[in-house]
Design a protein around this motif. Structure first.
Motif, mmCIF file in Angstrom:
data_model
loop_
_atom_site.group_PDB
_atom_site.id
_atom_site.type_symbol
_atom_site.label_atom_id
_atom_site.label_comp_id
_atom_site.label_asym_id
_atom_site.label_seq_id
_atom_site.Cartn_x
_atom_site.Cartn_y
_atom_site.Cartn_z
ATOM 1 N N SER A 118 0.857 -1.341 -0.016
ATOM 2 C CA SER A 118 0.015 -0.140 -0.011
ATOM 3 C C SER A 118 0.987 1.214 0.003
ATOM 4 O O SER A 118 2.002 1.195 0.226
ATOM 5 N N LEU A 119 0.305 2.303 -0.411
ATOM 6 C CA LEU A 119 0.744 3.734 -0.368
ATOM 7 C C LEU A 119 -0.100 4.370 0.896
ATOM 8 O O LEU A 119 -1.433 4.433 0.655
ATOM 9 N N PHE A 120 0.607 4.770 1.908
ATOM 10 C CA PHE A 120 -0.086 5.661 2.917
ATOM 11 C C PHE A 120 0.257 7.007 2.907
ATOM 12 O O PHE A 120 1.197 7.712 2.149
ATOM 13 N N THR A 121 -0.550 7.925 3.699
ATOM 14 C CA THR A 121 0.032 9.375 3.794
ATOM 15 C C THR A 121 1.162 9.346 4.890
ATOM 16 O O THR A 121 1.244 8.515 5.525
ATOM 17 N N PRO A 122 1.529 10.733 4.998
ATOM 18 C CA PRO A 122 2.794 10.595 5.929
ATOM 19 C C PRO A 122 2.405 10.533 7.337
ATOM 20 O O PRO A 122 3.011 10.121 8.113
ATOM 21 N N GLN A 123 1.058 10.392 7.737
ATOM 22 C CA GLN A 123 0.342 10.157 8.883
ATOM 23 C C GLN A 123 -0.172 8.889 9.152
ATOM 24 O O GLN A 123 -0.534 8.310 10.087
ATOM 25 N N GLY A 124 0.099 7.966 8.031
ATOM 26 C CA GLY A 124 -0.291 6.589 8.019
ATOM 27 C C GLY A 124 -1.696 6.185 7.569
ATOM 28 O O GLY A 124 -1.986 5.011 7.871
ATOM 29 N N LYS A 125 -2.252 7.166 7.035
ATOM 30 C CA LYS A 125 -3.457 6.879 6.454
ATOM 31 C C LYS A 125 -3.453 6.301 5.294
ATOM 32 O O LYS A 125 -2.678 6.227 4.179
ATOM 33 N N PHE A 126 -4.639 5.555 4.745
ATOM 34 C CA PHE A 126 -4.816 4.689 3.628
ATOM 35 C C PHE A 126 -4.939 5.760 2.497
ATOM 36 O O PHE A 126 -5.625 6.428 2.476
ATOM 37 N N LEU A 127 -4.173 5.419 1.402
ATOM 38 C CA LEU A 127 -4.308 6.049 0.245
ATOM 39 C C LEU A 127 -4.536 5.050 -0.984
ATOM 40 O O LEU A 127 -5.723 5.046 -1.660
ATOM 41 N N TYR A 128 -3.797 4.180 -1.164
ATOM 42 C CA TYR A 128 -3.868 3.209 -2.323
ATOM 43 C C TYR A 128 -3.343 1.896 -1.927
ATOM 44 O O TYR A 128 -2.252 1.525 -1.100
ATOM 45 N N GLU A 129 -3.800 0.789 -2.762
ATOM 46 C CA GLU A 129 -3.311 -0.599 -2.309
ATOM 47 C C GLU A 129 -3.196 -1.305 -3.939
ATOM 48 O O GLU A 129 -3.559 -0.774 -5.000
ATOM 49 N N PHE A 130 -2.333 -2.067 -3.900
ATOM 50 C CA PHE A 130 -1.944 -2.795 -5.149
ATOM 51 C C PHE A 130 -0.898 -4.103 -5.036
ATOM 52 O O PHE A 130 -0.484 -4.218 -4.018
ATOM 53 N N MET A 131 -0.790 -4.812 -6.031
ATOM 54 C CA MET A 131 0.308 -5.748 -6.217
ATOM 55 C C MET A 131 1.508 -5.138 -6.936
ATOM 56 O O MET A 131 1.293 -4.467 -7.740
ATOM 57 N N VAL A 132 2.574 -5.798 -6.416
ATOM 58 C CA VAL A 132 3.869 -5.429 -7.122
ATOM 59 C C VAL A 132 4.477 -6.730 -7.759
ATOM 60 O O VAL A 132 4.620 -7.777 -6.948
ATOM 61 N N ILE A 133 4.913 -6.738 -9.130
ATOM 62 C CA ILE A 133 5.411 -7.955 -9.545
ATOM 63 C C ILE A 133 6.485 -7.402 -10.344
ATOM 64 O O ILE A 133 6.503 -6.540 -11.141
ATOM 65 N N LYS A 134 7.578 -8.270 -10.238
ATOM 66 C CA LYS A 134 8.689 -8.086 -11.259
ATOM 67 C C LYS A 134 8.617 -8.341 -12.577
ATOM 68 O O LYS A 134 7.832 -9.459 -12.901
ATOM 69 N N HIS A 135 8.951 -7.286 -13.237
ATOM 70 C CA HIS A 135 8.669 -7.760 -14.696
ATOM 71 C C HIS A 135 9.866 -7.260 -15.680
ATOM 72 O O HIS A 135 10.218 -5.920 -15.569
ATOM 73 N N LYS A 136 10.684 -7.951 -16.316
ATOM 74 C CA LYS A 136 12.009 -7.429 -16.716
ATOM 75 C C LYS A 136 12.965 -6.865 -15.953
ATOM 76 O O LYS A 136 13.116 -7.113 -14.786
ATOM 77 N N SER A 137 13.149 -5.466 -16.265
ATOM 78 C CA SER A 137 14.173 -4.651 -15.636
ATOM 79 C C SER A 137 13.374 -4.041 -14.534
ATOM 80 O O SER A 137 14.067 -3.051 -13.724
ATOM 81 N N GLY A 138 12.148 -4.025 -14.516
ATOM 82 C CA GLY A 138 11.308 -3.167 -13.623
ATOM 83 C C GLY A 138 10.098 -3.783 -12.788
ATOM 84 O O GLY A 138 10.210 -5.049 -12.582
ATOM 85 N N TYR A 139 8.931 -3.219 -12.486
ATOM 86 C CA TYR A 139 8.038 -3.667 -11.923
ATOM 87 C C TYR A 139 6.615 -3.385 -12.255
ATOM 88 O O TYR A 139 6.328 -2.256 -12.357
ATOM 89 N N PHE A 140 5.566 -4.162 -12.324
ATOM 90 C CA PHE A 140 4.342 -4.137 -12.635
ATOM 91 C C PHE A 140 3.597 -3.455 -11.351
ATOM 92 O O PHE A 140 3.768 -4.128 -10.481
ATOM 93 N N ILE A 141 2.869 -2.544 -11.404
ATOM 94 C CA ILE A 141 1.857 -2.419 -10.421
ATOM 95 C C ILE A 141 0.297 -2.454 -10.813
ATOM 96 O O ILE A 141 -0.176 -2.035 -11.629
#
Length: 297
Positions: free
Chosen positions: A45-68
């Motif tokens: 997930s990505l939170f605010t600096p205060q720890g509040k929820f913003l977004y959630e996602f999967m992270v997958i390695k793909h070639k030299s980078g990452y799928f979100i």
């Protein structure tokens, strides 16, 4: 064996590439990017600096980078947010949602495919495309991220038949895992209140990331008193932000009121009883406790 496949057209694919991509993500997301390899994907997930929820996602390695792999309704916001943090990092962020699609199929079908392993987040390639067992809960099955042009040929080779996406949403909801409408949660609760520790989305051993300080404090000082739970409508109707009452005591608030409703519940409140029916402004509800989540009785 169930050969149903759900084309998750409500999901989007971003791609993060560049020499600083790994460090860039490590400094932002709630999970440890070092867990993400050619054989392992993670939920984060990505939170605010205060720890509040913003977004959630999967992270997958793909070639030299990452799928979100993220909810499509949030993808543009996530794209902009990542670019805000980019500054001088050597990172390229692309929206590949017009090229790639996410398909989901059952746990048993996943295990029948050569190369699979019964490990949450385990990832392997099927004709160069990543398949991974959902890192949150194996009963959500596996996900295939694939170029749209190759999709139906691969589904045919895997003997998968297209099923309605609503069936996947229902499955997720019944498991107690939010399937959609994440914008309704944004900034309304702490990330740890979303049960992300139990869903393998927060790593408390990694270094700093955005929102880490409050997230760790809530955990270490045992301050977690509210959690996000699915709720069942017994009668009437729900409105977003409706208060939930046990007698005259407010014990929660409706956050998602649509087809798959969820509420933030004060599960440690002495007035909360998981077996009771609670009332809202225009109806009554029951709180559903997922099997994978233990709470004090």
């Amino acid at each position: 064996m169930n050969n149903d496949v759900y084309i998750l057209d409500d999901r989007a694919i971003l791609y993060i590439n560049g020499s600083d991509a790994k460090d860039f993500l490590q400094n932002l997301i709630s999970n440890d990017i070092n867990k993400v390899t050619g054989n392992s994907s993670c939920f984060a997930s990505l939170f605010t600096p205060q720890g509040k929820f913003l977004y959630e996602f999967m992270v997958i390695k793909h070639k030299s980078g990452y799928f979100i792999d993220c909810e499509k309704s949030q993808s543009e916001e996530i794209f902009k947010q990542l670019n805000l943090y980019k500054i001088r990092s050597k990172v390229e962020i692309l929206n590949l949602s017009n090229e790639f699609v996410v398909a989901c199929f059952g746990y048993e079908k996943y295990l029948s495919i050569e190369g699979s392993k019964d490990i949450l987040g385990f990832t392997f390639k099927y004709r160069e495309d990543p398949i991974f067992l959902d890192p949150r809960n194996k009963l959500l099955g596996a996900r295939l991220i694939i170029n749209l042009e190759k999709l139906y040929l691969s589904l045919k080779k895997l003997s998968l038949k297209d099923s309605k996406i609503n069936n996947y949403h229902i499955k997720s909801y019944k498991l107690g895992i939010v399937p959609k409408n994440f914008n309704k949660l944004k900034n309304k609760l702490f990330g740890i209140e979303c049960n992300y520790e139990e869903l393998n989305g927060i790593d408390f051993k990694k270094g700093c990331y955005v929102g880490q300080e409050n997230t760790a404090r809530i955990k270490l000082k045992n301050k977690l008193s509210k959690r996000l739970f699915p709720i069942e409508i017994i009668d009437g109707k729900l409105n977003e932000n409706d208060a939930i009452f046990a007698n005259d005591t407010e014990i929660g608030k409706v956050l998602i009121n649509d087809d798959y409703p969820f509420a933030l519940i004060k599960f440690l409140d002495k007035n909360f009883d998981k077996d009771k029916i609670f009332r809202c402004k225009n109806g009554s509800i029951k709180v559903l406790i997922p099997d994978w989540l233990e709470i004090p009785s």
